[in-house]
Design a protein around this motif. Structure first.
Motif, PDB file in Angstrom:
ATOM      1  N   ARG A 169       0.835  -1.212   0.000  1.00  0.00           N
ATOM      2  CA  ARG A 169       0.000   0.000   0.000  1.00  0.00           C
ATOM      3  C   ARG A 169       0.864   1.254   0.000  1.00  0.00           C
ATOM      4  O   ARG A 169       0.627   2.201  -0.739  1.00  0.00           O
ATOM      5  N   GLN A 170       1.904   1.217   0.838  1.00  0.00           N
ATOM      6  CA  GLN A 170       2.777   2.384   0.910  1.00  0.00           C
ATOM      7  C   GLN A 170       3.470   2.611  -0.429  1.00  0.00           C
ATOM      8  O   GLN A 170       3.634   3.745  -0.881  1.00  0.00           O
ATOM      9  N   SER A 171       3.858   1.501  -1.075  1.00  0.00           N
ATOM     10  CA  SER A 171       4.518   1.605  -2.361  1.00  0.00           C
ATOM     11  C   SER A 171       3.610   2.283  -3.377  1.00  0.00           C
ATOM     12  O   SER A 171       4.050   3.138  -4.152  1.00  0.00           O
ATOM     13  N   LEU A 172       2.339   1.919  -3.351  1.00  0.00           N
ATOM     14  CA  LEU A 172       1.383   2.539  -4.274  1.00  0.00           C
ATOM     15  C   LEU A 172       1.261   4.038  -3.996  1.00  0.00           C
ATOM     16  O   LEU A 172       1.189   4.850  -4.921  1.00  0.00           O
ATOM     17  N   ALA A 173       1.243   4.395  -2.741  1.00  0.00           N
ATOM     18  CA  ALA A 173       1.152   5.809  -2.374  1.00  0.00           C
ATOM     19  C   ALA A 173       2.351   6.570  -2.908  1.00  0.00           C
ATOM     20  O   ALA A 173       2.225   7.695  -3.417  1.00  0.00           O
ATOM     21  N   GLU A 174       3.532   5.947  -2.812  1.00  0.00           N
ATOM     22  CA  GLU A 174       4.739   6.605  -3.312  1.00  0.00           C
ATOM     23  C   GLU A 174       4.673   6.776  -4.823  1.00  0.00           C
ATOM     24  O   GLU A 174       5.071   7.805  -5.356  1.00  0.00           O
ATOM     25  N   HIS A 175       4.144   5.763  -5.509  1.00  0.00           N
ATOM     26  CA  HIS A 175       3.969   5.889  -6.953  1.00  0.00           C
ATOM     27  C   HIS A 175       3.121   7.114  -7.286  1.00  0.00           C
ATOM     28  O   HIS A 175       3.444   7.906  -8.182  1.00  0.00           O
ATOM     29  N   THR A 176       2.039   7.251  -6.549  1.00  0.00           N
ATOM     30  CA  THR A 176       1.142   8.387  -6.787  1.00  0.00           C
ATOM     31  C   THR A 176       1.874   9.714  -6.590  1.00  0.00           C
ATOM     32  O   THR A 176       1.730  10.654  -7.385  1.00  0.00           O
ATOM     33  N   GLN A 177       2.680   9.768  -5.550  1.00  0.00           N
ATOM     34  CA  GLN A 177       3.435  10.997  -5.283  1.00  0.00           C
ATOM     35  C   GLN A 177       4.399  11.314  -6.424  1.00  0.00           C
ATOM     36  O   GLN A 177       4.531  12.473  -6.834  1.00  0.00           O
ATOM     37  N   VAL A 178       5.077  10.287  -6.918  1.00  0.00           N
ATOM     38  CA  VAL A 178       6.035  10.515  -7.999  1.00  0.00           C
ATOM     39  C   VAL A 178       5.330  11.052  -9.232  1.00  0.00           C
ATOM     40  O   VAL A 178       5.790  12.016  -9.859  1.00  0.00           O
ATOM     41  N   ALA A 180       2.578  12.685  -9.385  1.00  0.00           N
ATOM     42  CA  ALA A 180       2.158  14.064  -9.125  1.00  0.00           C
ATOM     43  C   ALA A 180       3.324  15.019  -9.292  1.00  0.00           C
ATOM     44  O   ALA A 180       3.197  16.085  -9.918  1.00  0.00           O
ATOM     45  N   ALA A 181       4.476  14.636  -8.748  1.00  0.00           N
ATOM     46  CA  ALA A 181       5.652  15.509  -8.842  1.00  0.00           C
ATOM     47  C   ALA A 181       6.076  15.675 -10.294  1.00  0.00           C
ATOM     48  O   ALA A 181       6.414  16.790 -10.734  1.00  0.00           O
ATOM     49  N   ILE A 182       6.053  14.584 -11.040  1.00  0.00           N
ATOM     50  CA  ILE A 182       6.450  14.657 -12.449  1.00  0.00           C
ATOM     51  C   ILE A 182       5.481  15.541 -13.226  1.00  0.00           C
ATOM     52  O   ILE A 182       5.893  16.404 -14.001  1.00  0.00           O
ATOM     53  N   GLU A 183       4.203  15.351 -12.979  1.00  0.00           N
ATOM     54  CA  GLU A 183       3.200  16.144 -13.692  1.00  0.00           C
ATOM     55  C   GLU A 183       3.355  17.624 -13.359  1.00  0.00           C
ATOM     56  O   GLU A 183       3.182  18.487 -14.227  1.00  0.00           O
ATOM     57  N   ALA A 184       3.705  17.902 -12.106  1.00  0.00           N
ATOM     58  CA  ALA A 184       3.881  19.297 -11.688  1.00  0.00           C
ATOM     59  C   ALA A 184       5.219  19.859 -12.142  1.00  0.00           C
ATOM     60  O   ALA A 184       5.484  21.049 -11.987  1.00  0.00           O
ATOM     61  N   GLY A 185       6.070  19.012 -12.689  1.00  0.00           N
ATOM     62  CA  GLY A 185       7.390  19.479 -13.101  1.00  0.00           C
ATOM     63  C   GLY A 185       8.306  19.774 -11.926  1.00  0.00           C
ATOM     64  O   GLY A 185       9.303  20.479 -12.067  1.00  0.00           O
ATOM     65  N   ASP A 186       7.991  19.203 -10.784  1.00  0.00           N
ATOM     66  CA  ASP A 186       8.791  19.433  -9.574  1.00  0.00           C
ATOM     67  C   ASP A 186       9.944  18.432  -9.537  1.00  0.00           C
ATOM     68  O   ASP A 186       9.816  17.321  -9.026  1.00  0.00           O
ATOM     69  N   GLU A 187      11.092  18.839 -10.076  1.00  0.00           N
ATOM     70  CA  GLU A 187      12.216  17.921 -10.210  1.00  0.00           C
ATOM     71  C   GLU A 187      12.713  17.416  -8.858  1.00  0.00           C
ATOM     72  O   GLU A 187      12.959  16.227  -8.672  1.00  0.00           O
ATOM     73  N   ALA A 188      12.863  18.344  -7.927  1.00  0.00           N
ATOM     74  CA  ALA A 188      13.410  17.976  -6.624  1.00  0.00           C
ATOM     75  C   ALA A 188      12.522  16.963  -5.927  1.00  0.00           C
ATOM     76  O   ALA A 188      12.999  15.969  -5.369  1.00  0.00           O
ATOM     77  N   ALA A 189      11.221  17.192  -5.974  1.00  0.00           N
ATOM     78  CA  ALA A 189      10.291  16.280  -5.306  1.00  0.00           C
ATOM     79  C   ALA A 189      10.303  14.919  -5.976  1.00  0.00           C
ATOM     80  O   ALA A 189      10.368  13.887  -5.297  1.00  0.00           O
ATOM     81  N   ALA A 190      10.266  14.907  -7.303  1.00  0.00           N
ATOM     82  CA  ALA A 190      10.271  13.637  -8.029  1.00  0.00           C
ATOM     83  C   ALA A 190      11.515  12.831  -7.677  1.00  0.00           C
ATOM     84  O   ALA A 190      11.446  11.630  -7.397  1.00  0.00           O
ATOM     85  N   GLU A 191      12.656  13.494  -7.688  1.00  0.00           N
ATOM     86  CA  GLU A 191      13.918  12.822  -7.373  1.00  0.00           C
ATOM     87  C   GLU A 191      13.897  12.258  -5.963  1.00  0.00           C
ATOM     88  O   GLU A 191      14.226  11.087  -5.742  1.00  0.00           O
ATOM     89  N   SER A 192      13.492  13.076  -5.028  1.00  0.00           N
ATOM     90  CA  SER A 192      13.541  12.684  -3.617  1.00  0.00           C
ATOM     91  C   SER A 192      12.587  11.532  -3.322  1.00  0.00           C
ATOM     92  O   SER A 192      12.964  10.540  -2.688  1.00  0.00           O
ATOM     93  N   VAL A 193      11.367  11.657  -3.801  1.00  0.00           N
ATOM     94  CA  VAL A 193      10.365  10.614  -3.542  1.00  0.00           C
ATOM     95  C   VAL A 193      10.816   9.286  -4.142  1.00  0.00           C
ATOM     96  O   VAL A 193      10.748   8.233  -3.497  1.00  0.00           O
ATOM     97  N   GLN A 194      11.291   9.336  -5.380  1.00  0.00           N
ATOM     98  CA  GLN A 194      11.662   8.106  -6.051  1.00  0.00           C
ATOM     99  C   GLN A 194      12.873   7.457  -5.378  1.00  0.00           C
ATOM    100  O   GLN A 194      12.923   6.230  -5.244  1.00  0.00           O
ATOM    101  N   ARG A 195      13.838   8.275  -4.953  1.00  0.00           N
ATOM    102  CA  ARG A 195      15.009   7.715  -4.285  1.00  0.00           C
ATOM    103  C   ARG A 195      14.595   6.959  -3.031  1.00  0.00           C
ATOM    104  O   ARG A 195      14.993   5.817  -2.813  1.00  0.00           O
ATOM    105  N   ASP A 196      13.775   7.609  -2.219  1.00  0.00           N
ATOM    106  CA  ASP A 196      13.344   6.956  -0.984  1.00  0.00           C
ATOM    107  C   ASP A 196      12.500   5.721  -1.283  1.00  0.00           C
ATOM    108  O   ASP A 196      12.584   4.714  -0.575  1.00  0.00           O
ATOM    109  N   HIS A 197      11.717   5.808  -2.337  1.00  0.00           N
ATOM    110  CA  HIS A 197      10.862   4.684  -2.737  1.00  0.00           C
ATOM    111  C   HIS A 197      11.686   3.419  -2.946  1.00  0.00           C
ATOM    112  O   HIS A 197      11.282   2.321  -2.549  1.00  0.00           O
ATOM    113  N   ILE A 198      12.850   3.593  -3.578  1.00  0.00           N
ATOM    114  CA  ILE A 198      13.700   2.435  -3.833  1.00  0.00           C
ATOM    115  C   ILE A 198      14.542   2.081  -2.622  1.00  0.00           C
ATOM    116  O   ILE A 198      14.736   0.908  -2.304  1.00  0.00           O
ATOM    117  N   LEU A 199      15.020   3.120  -1.949  1.00  0.00           N
ATOM    118  CA  LEU A 199      15.889   2.863  -0.796  1.00  0.00           C
ATOM    119  C   LEU A 199      15.176   2.025   0.250  1.00  0.00           C
ATOM    120  O   LEU A 199      15.785   1.165   0.885  1.00  0.00           O
TER     121      LEU A 199
END
Lengths: 221, 221
Positions: A169-178, A180-199
């Motif tokens: 469930r948490q993984s799905l939530a992180e996908h949603t966040q990524v 959203a960040a990509i759609e918003a063009g928020d590079e920093a957020a996309a990078e950070s969320v995705q890094r933690d998602h994998i870490l």
DNA sequence: CCTCATCAATCTGCATGCATAATTATGACT
DNA sequence: AGTCATAATTATGCATGCAGATTGATGAGG
């Protein structure tokens, strides 16, 4: 069209990735040659390629075996995977067009439905496609290939991960966040969320293996 | 101890990296076999490994030739190199100890002296060691290996870069900045400086070319 | 004169054989 | 009985041979 060596390489690859050939399994050329009904030559070439892609370990004069990295090594690989995915997500946020975002959302939904349906293998495929889309969305084909290759290489160790429903469930939530960040063009957020998602997966792996204690420390050198 | 295939692989690798075998050169097994005084078998294995490390292109039934990537492809590879180096620098700033910083400063000084002495090959070696130290300083052995491999793979295309003296001076200045950031533990600065340091080599066409997509596929091979 | 089809020369992919190193099994010695 | 040394077995690394594909070369036709 595909050469025999290619065919053998692919078949062994899937068997390793799917866990049929567990880490540490010795791969002997004569046995494989007889099994596939060919001579040792194409088998050797196949093993060379698998060694190059990092799925097997090929020691001179000492044979080939499925790579059995130490826990520390696997954690290192997940770290690199996290950074690669983070870069992909950042570049994706910078360069993604509407078409890619639509595709991304489609796979996100596919992840959600397959997860709800408890269809594990379908979820794996949807999840892979979701990440694959981010790789391609980076606009850097070479980066996408590298990420895809490492993703494949880590598959044998990610297999046990998502058995935990809460993590899923948490993984799905992180996908949603990524997304959203990509759609918003928020590079920093996309990078950070995705890094933690994998870490988190790397950390989860450590937790998972710690249950088995030092037994899993069987290092392949 | 080193097998014949290993030996041939290494020799061909250095010849490709040093530009003796320019991109696009066809590598024929019988010719190489005669040249090295061996049969085709170890030559084939060597070519397989070079193909795996990305230095040559091995098309089925169509022979082997030194990889001759398109401009767009090279830019992509430099972009990935920049990101890998940036990650290494960031982790280095986070984890570096006094010993590593001393080593880093030593190679920095070696870069400066060899540059001042116009000793090109010595500068290349010092520069390689400088970056190598940052890779290792990341504390992630797998990351260090990946970075080292890509660095090697890009060497044939970086060779012409530093012929420009002004670029060389700027490069040295960037090295100094990275060391300062690492010593100060400033992760963001180390990452940023190092990324740009490499990106300049790839001439920052990533964003530009990504707009054209498949247009960058103009492969010379 | 240029383009295309046909043929020879060459290269690649795979099979097979052999020598050497490594692994396993066996036996001697403490 | 346990440990070490020795011999048999097996696997690996390389050489060689052969069939099929590819490259280029030659000659016919537009």
């Amino acid at each position: 069209m595909a050469s025999v060596a290619d065919d053998i390489s692919e078949r062994l690859e899937t068997e390793i990735v799917e866990g049929l050939l567990p880490p540490g399994t010795r791969l002997e050329e004569p046995a494989l040659a007889e099994r596939f009904g060919v001579s040792r030559t194409p088998v050797r070439e196949a093993l060379q390629r698998l060694s190059a892609s990092g799925l097997v370990e090929l020691k001179p004069r000492r044979g080939t075996r499925v790579l059995n990295p130490s826990i520390g090594r696997i954690v290192e690989m997940f770290e690199v995977m996290a950074e690669l995915e983070a870069v992909c997500a950042r570049l994706c946020a910078r360069r993604a067009d509407a078409e890619l975002i639509r595709t991304l959302k489609a796979w996100l939904m596919s992840c959600e439905t397959t997860a709800a349906a408890q269809d594990v293998s379908a979820y794996y495929e949807a999840n892979r496609q979701f990440h694959h889309t981010i790789y391609r969305g980076s606009g850097n084909g070479f980066l996408a290939e590298q990420a895809e290759a490492l993703h494949l290489r880590l598959t044998p160790f990610r297999r046990q991960q998502l058995r935990v429903p809460r993590r899923l469930r948490q993984s799905l939530a992180e996908h949603t966040q990524v997304v959203a960040a990509i759609e918003a063009g928020d590079e920093a957020a996309a990078e950070s969320v995705q890094r933690d998602h994998i870490l988190i997966q790397g950390e989860r792996f450590g937790d998972f293996l710690s249950q088995f204690g030092a037994a899993a420390q069987a290092d392949a050198g």
